[in-house]
Design a protein around this motif. Structure first.
Motif, PDB file in Angstrom:
ATOM      1  N   THR A  35       0.831  -1.207   0.000  1.00  0.00           N
ATOM      2  CA  THR A  35       0.000   0.000   0.000  1.00  0.00           C
ATOM      3  C   THR A  35       0.862   1.253   0.000  1.00  0.00           C
ATOM      4  O   THR A  35       0.616   2.193  -0.764  1.00  0.00           O
ATOM      5  CB  THR A  35      -0.935  -0.002   1.220  1.00  0.00           C
ATOM      6  N   LYS A  39       1.139   3.944  -3.147  1.00  0.00           N
ATOM      7  CA  LYS A  39       0.851   5.378  -3.021  1.00  0.00           C
ATOM      8  C   LYS A  39       2.004   6.216  -3.537  1.00  0.00           C
ATOM      9  O   LYS A  39       1.805   7.238  -4.207  1.00  0.00           O
ATOM     10  CB  LYS A  39       0.545   5.728  -1.563  1.00  0.00           C
ATOM     11  N   THR A  42       2.097   6.006  -7.356  1.00  0.00           N
ATOM     12  CA  THR A  42       1.024   6.831  -7.912  1.00  0.00           C
ATOM     13  C   THR A  42       1.402   8.303  -7.872  1.00  0.00           C
ATOM     14  O   THR A  42       1.199   9.038  -8.855  1.00  0.00           O
ATOM     15  CB  THR A  42      -0.285   6.604  -7.126  1.00  0.00           C
ATOM     16  N   LYS A  43       1.966   8.744  -6.758  1.00  0.00           N
ATOM     17  CA  LYS A  43       2.387  10.143  -6.632  1.00  0.00           C
ATOM     18  C   LYS A  43       3.468  10.474  -7.652  1.00  0.00           C
ATOM     19  O   LYS A  43       3.450  11.544  -8.277  1.00  0.00           O
ATOM     20  CB  LYS A  43       2.889  10.413  -5.216  1.00  0.00           C
TER      21      LYS A  43
END
Length: 55
Positions: A35, A39, A42-43
């Motif tokens: 997770t 994240k 994705t950023k």
């Protein structure tokens, strides 16, 4: 009475429970790590996508 003593001395059930708990702990750690990495990826892609010129 002898069967009860034999049952209480049997440690195979306890070992299976311990392995199950270890597997659950590893699964929780893996999910948490994935997770967090997801994240961050994705950023990173969002930042790279925002930096690209649009036409």
């Amino acid at each position: 009475m002898q069967k009860i003593r034999t049952f209480l001395k049997n440690s195979k059930g306890a070992t299976a429970i311990e392995y199950g708990l270890i597997a659950a702990l590893i699964a929780v750690a893996a999910i948490t790590a994935m997770t967090t990495v997801g994240k961050r990826v994705t950023k990173t892609f969002d930042t790279a996508g925002s930096a690209l010129p649009t036409e």
